[in-house]
Design an enzyme around this catalytic site. Structure first.
Site, short mmCIF file in Angstrom:
data_model
loop_
_atom_site.label_atom_id
_atom_site.label_comp_id
_atom_site.label_asym_id
_atom_site.label_seq_id
_atom_site.Cartn_x
_atom_site.Cartn_y
_atom_site.Cartn_z
N HIS A 97 0.87 -1.19 0.00
CA HIS A 97 0.00 0.00 0.00
C HIS A 97 0.90 1.24 0.00
O HIS A 97 1.98 1.23 0.60
CB HIS A 97 -0.91 -0.02 1.23
CG HIS A 97 -1.95 1.04 1.19
ND1 HIS A 97 -1.67 2.34 1.52
CD2 HIS A 97 -3.25 1.02 0.82
CE1 HIS A 97 -2.77 3.07 1.37
NE2 HIS A 97 -3.75 2.29 0.94
N GLU A 169 -3.67 1.91 -7.41
CA GLU A 169 -4.04 3.03 -6.54
C GLU A 169 -3.10 4.21 -6.79
O GLU A 169 -2.02 4.29 -6.17
CB GLU A 169 -3.93 2.62 -5.07
CG GLU A 169 -4.87 1.50 -4.68
CD GLU A 169 -5.25 1.59 -3.22
OE1 GLU A 169 -6.44 1.69 -2.93
OE2 GLU A 169 -4.34 1.61 -2.36
C1 PEP Z 1 -6.59 3.50 0.15
O1 PEP Z 1 -5.90 4.12 0.99
O2 PEP Z 1 -6.31 2.36 -0.22
C2 PEP Z 1 -7.75 4.19 -0.40
C3 PEP Z 1 -8.23 3.78 -1.54
O3 PEP Z 1 -8.23 5.23 0.35
P1 PEP Z 1 -9.45 6.20 -0.03
O4 PEP Z 1 -10.57 5.35 -0.54
O5 PEP Z 1 -9.77 6.88 1.25
O6 PEP Z 1 -8.93 7.11 -1.09
#
Ligand code: PEP
Length: 262
Positions: A97, A169
Site C-alpha cells: 500500500h 491506486e
Molecule cells: C486507500 O488508501 O487504499 C484508499 C483507496 O483510500 P481512499 O478510498 O480513502 O482514497
C-alpha cells in the site's frame, strides 16, 4: 468480456476501530448484506481485530484481509506480524500500500519478499501499485507501473501468478493525501491495459486476461458504479468511505447490480 472474473470489494479500515468497534460494524453489515457468488466482500481491519472478527465472521458472506505482513514466517522482528501468525484468520493480505511504501519506506525488494511470503503461507496478496503525483506530472506513470509490477512480482512463478490480485491506486487519488482528486475512468482504463500488457509479457496472454485488477482512490457510494463499469476493472479498494458501514454496504449492493448488468 470480463464475465469470468469476480468482483472484489475491499474495505481498508487502516488504523481505525478497536476490536469492539470492528465487531459492531461487522454485526451491522452482516445483518444487511446478502452475498452473491460473483462479488467477494473483504474486510481489512487492523491486526488487533483479526482474531475477534475471524471468530465472528461468516466466511460465505465476507472474507478477511490483513493490511500488511512481514516477509519472514518467524524470527526476531520486534513489533512485526508474520503471514504464518495470521494465516488462520485471513485469506488475503494487502501488500505495498502506498502508505507502507511512502510512510514506512518499504522498498520494492521488501514488497517482493512480502508477496512471496504471503503466497508461501497460502494467502492471496493484493499487490498495490500506483504512481505518485510527481511521477504523473513528469509523464512517468507507465515506467512507475512497470517498475513496481516487475519488482513486486519478481518472486512469483508462473504456477503462482493466479494467486495474486493487483490494486491500482494512484497515490495522488488516495483521499487522505493533500489535494487528492479521483482518477478519471480513461486514465484507469489505460493503466489496467498497461498492467495486463506487462503480465502478458512476463507470463502469458491468458494470465493477463485472468488476473484481477482493482482500483482504489477516493471511491464512495456515488462514484462506485462508474469505476466498476470501467473495462478491465474487477473491483475496488476503499479506504475512507469504508469506515461507514451503511456506505460500504451501499457500495456492495452497487457492485452486485453492476455485475449483473455485465
Ligand atoms: C486507500 O488508501 O487504499 C484508499 C483507496 O483510500 P481512499 O478510498 O480513502 O482514497
Amino acid at each position: 468480456m470480463d464475465n469470468n472474473r469476480k468482483t472484489y470489494i475491499i474495505a481498508n479500515w487502516k488504523m481505525n476501530f478497536t476490536p469492539g468497534e470492528a465487531s459492531l460494524y461487522l454485526n451491522k453489515l452482516a445483518n444487511r448484506y446478502q452475498p452473491v457468488r460473483k462479488v467477494q466482500a473483504i474486510l481489512a481491519p487492523g491486526m488487533v481485530s483479526l482474531q475477534t472478527l475471524s471468530l465472528q465472521i461468516n466466511r460465505r458472506q465476507f472474507k478477511l484481509a490483513a493490511q500488511n505482513c512481514h516477509w519472514q514466517d518467524y524470527g526476531s522482528y520486534t513489533g512485526e506480524v508474520s503471514p504464518t501468525q495470521i494465516r488462520s484468520f485471513v485469506d488475503y493480505v494487502i501488500i505495498g500500500h502506498s502508505e507502507r511504501r511512502y510512510v514506512f519506506n518499504e522498498t520494492d525488494k521488501i514488497i517482493a519478499q512480502k508477496v512471496a511470503a504471503a503466497i508461501r503461507n497460502g494467502l492471496t496478496p493484493i499487490l498495490c501499485i500506483g504512481e505518485t503525483e510527481l511521477e504523473r506530472r513528469d509523464g512517468e506513470t507507465k515506467a512507475a507501473i512497470y517498475d513496481q509490477l516487475a519488482a513486486g512480482l519478481s518472486q512469483v512463478s508462473a504456477e503462482d501468478i493466479d494467486k495474486v490480485i493487483i490494486a491500482y491506486e494512484p497515490v495522488w487519488a488516495i483521499s487522505s493525501n493533500k489535494g487528492a482528486k479521483p482518477a478519471s475512468p480513461l486514465d484507469i482504463e489505460e493503466v489496467q491495459k498497461l498492467i495486463r500488457k506487462h503480465i502478458a509479457r512476463r507470463y502469458d496472454a491468458q494470465t493477463a486476461e485472468n488476473i484481477s485488477i482493482l482500483y482504489g482512490g477516493s471511491v464512495n457510494k456515488d462514484t462506485a458504479a462508474g469505476y466498476l463499469s470501467i473495462d478491465g476493472i474487477d473491483g475496488l479498494l476503499i479506504g475512507n468511505a469504508s469506515l461507514i458501514a451503511d456506505q460500504f454496504c451501499a457500495i456492495l449492493e452497487i457492485a452486485k447490480g453492476v455485475k449483473n448488468e455485465r
